[in-house]
Design an enzyme around this catalytic site. Sequence first.
Site, short mmCIF file in Angstrom:
data_model
loop_
_atom_site.label_atom_id
_atom_site.label_comp_id
_atom_site.label_asym_id
_atom_site.label_seq_id
_atom_site.Cartn_x
_atom_site.Cartn_y
_atom_site.Cartn_z
N LYS A 167 69.18 13.71 9.77
CA LYS A 167 70.30 12.77 9.87
C LYS A 167 70.67 12.20 8.50
O LYS A 167 71.83 11.86 8.27
CB LYS A 167 70.00 11.68 10.89
CG LYS A 167 68.80 10.80 10.57
CD LYS A 167 69.14 9.48 9.92
CE LYS A 167 67.90 8.80 9.40
NZ LYS A 167 68.13 7.45 8.88
N THR A 226 73.22 5.88 10.95
CA THR A 226 73.18 6.14 9.52
C THR A 226 74.54 6.57 8.98
O THR A 226 74.86 6.32 7.82
CB THR A 226 72.09 7.20 9.21
OG1 THR A 226 70.92 6.86 9.97
CG2 THR A 226 71.73 7.23 7.76
N GLY A 232 63.87 6.39 14.85
CA GLY A 232 64.94 5.86 15.70
C GLY A 232 65.98 5.13 14.87
O GLY A 232 65.86 5.06 13.65
N GLU A 291 66.57 9.39 1.24
CA GLU A 291 65.73 10.53 1.61
C GLU A 291 66.52 11.82 1.81
O GLU A 291 65.98 12.91 1.71
CB GLU A 291 64.95 10.22 2.89
CG GLU A 291 63.76 9.28 2.68
CD GLU A 291 62.58 9.97 2.00
OE1 GLU A 291 62.72 11.16 1.62
OE2 GLU A 291 61.54 9.32 1.85
#
Lengths: 332, 332
Positions: B190, B247, B135, B280
């Site tokens: 994302k 993000t 989330g 990541e």
Amino acid sequence: MDTISIIGAGGWGTALAVMIAKNGYQVRLWARRKELAATLGRERVNHQYLPGIVLPNSIVVTTHLSEAGQADAVWFVTPSTALREISNSLAATTSVGPSTILISAVKGIEHGTGSRMSEILAATFPGRPVAVLSGPNLAVEVANFMPTATVIGALKEEVGMHLQRIISSKSLRAYTSSDVVGIEVGGALKNIFAIAAGMADGLGLGDNSKAALVTRSLAEMARLGLALGGKRETFQGLSGAGDLILTCFSRHSRNRRVGERIGAGEHLKQIQSSMQMVAEGVPTVQSARDCAIGLAVTTPIINEVYSILYENASPAVAMERLISRDLRSEED
Amino acid sequence: MDTISIIGAGGWGTALAVMIAKNGYQVRLWARRKELAATLGRERVNHQYLPGIVLPNSIVVTTHLSEAGQADAVWFVTPSTALREISNSLAATTSVGPSTILISAVKGIEHGTGSRMSEILAATFPGRPVAVLSGPNLAVEVANFMPTATVIGALKEEVGMHLQRIISSKSLRAYTSSDVVGIEVGGALKNIFAIAAGMADGLGLGDNSKAALVTRSLAEMARLGLALGGKRETFQGLSGAGDLILTCFSRHSRNRRVGERIGAGEHLKQIQSSMQMVAEGVPTVQSARDCAIGLAVTTPIINEVYSILYENASPAVAMERLISRDLRSEED
């Protein structure tokens, strides 16, 4: 050479006039205020609303609506609360050609009638083609040739494609769509959600809260928008999600800024008297709330923004209610 | 009193440990590096990854995986590239109880296998319940009790509800969902789109472009995510759109920051050697591209990020390609 009229010389009207003039059209830019028109005509820069951008010579500035009717297309870029009056005046003072396209670049829903802007134009100019323009489009970036995408909505594909040719350029890409309702409703509702997002900023709630709030705004926009007749994919596209995201996060957004100042403790009247430009979410939340009640759609964010702006609710308490609202699922 | 293990003492692992400890659980926090564990045990603050947050006494810091297996739930918060090795080590050094829940809070897809993180856990701990957490959750805000919403994905509702009780509090609201695939895929993808959004920032493309790019990222996430088995509504929810928005816009996002620095002219190796934490999106874009090729899904943004990070493509040229890509419609 085709002539295009732009009704409204705010930042967005001026930017559209510049982009269309650069594409080789003769442009008539109508300003309501005589002083603004005089300055624009003399200095060729809209210092107040679009500083630093020089108007090409092919833009003629006027305060006479009667000069605006004879055009290939008439682009309305007024405050939403002024569109009906101005378009009525235009219809009364001049005869608009039968094939002249009337386009709304106005983001709002009329209070009292619940009319979309293009519905006002269609009623005022019966039989003429009507279209809308909306998307994540800060005027200052468009006028500075920063890459921008926008959406033209028209029921007839050839109308959309005609307008696409008028405004498209290397920096401004216009897509066409037949979902006029979805495009207009997304553009109108996003200003309300931007006020809410601004309140989260002003209250210092943090990025996690704001992301959750914008996500639920996207769902609320689609829920009310579908009930109003828009298509789901439109709310996920540039004129829905795209414009919502822009307006909720850009420092340049007036509606976000109004919310931020309210979240920080100022009162709406105080803010409005200090702003040159219109924050469209302020009138639109009244209309949106009426629509939601009429259609029995659940709109917690719209309701809380309304209660803060018009019923003196505390922003902190209202945002807390939104965030802690007991949900059965994410989609509620 | 139930015991919860947290595997990984970065910012998010430490924040989860704190939140769970405050809910009354005994927490074992495993750190791989002896120095970090020693500092954490002695000073009770994770200065490097979560400064200013004091660890409650009920958190025991350890470097011994063998102490982490006997727990009500084991929460994995490692880099995605380390999850398989660490979970294998855990399985080899201790016997994990048959009802111990294994939860991934890791956002990535394994390169080479295309495995989601929960698939790695399910393969390593056969028969045990597996779940995921994802989330719009900046660790620093969660640990400072700023209002946050998160999603727990578990095939079995009682597993999700059990985890919900473990982490929920007044400031941290956890929703449950059965769409484990959609939650994991959204969280993994994302980061790639945040790198692209950061590049737009670094190149100074403006808010209009960035809003259009994030809108198309949302569509690309859903397109690839559906092909991978996720549900459409999940990509529109907190763990999809919500985490993407956070993000792409937060100053605290590592992946956005990597993109911004690349957009401003730095090279990936330079950036990686100067960052304490893992971005990541950098490994995940390799896996996502493989998945897209394998499933014949069109993923222009993922492809351009890949070409910039791994094939030395120019960010300016690649972003220009993305923006000017000839589209038949918004949905392409």
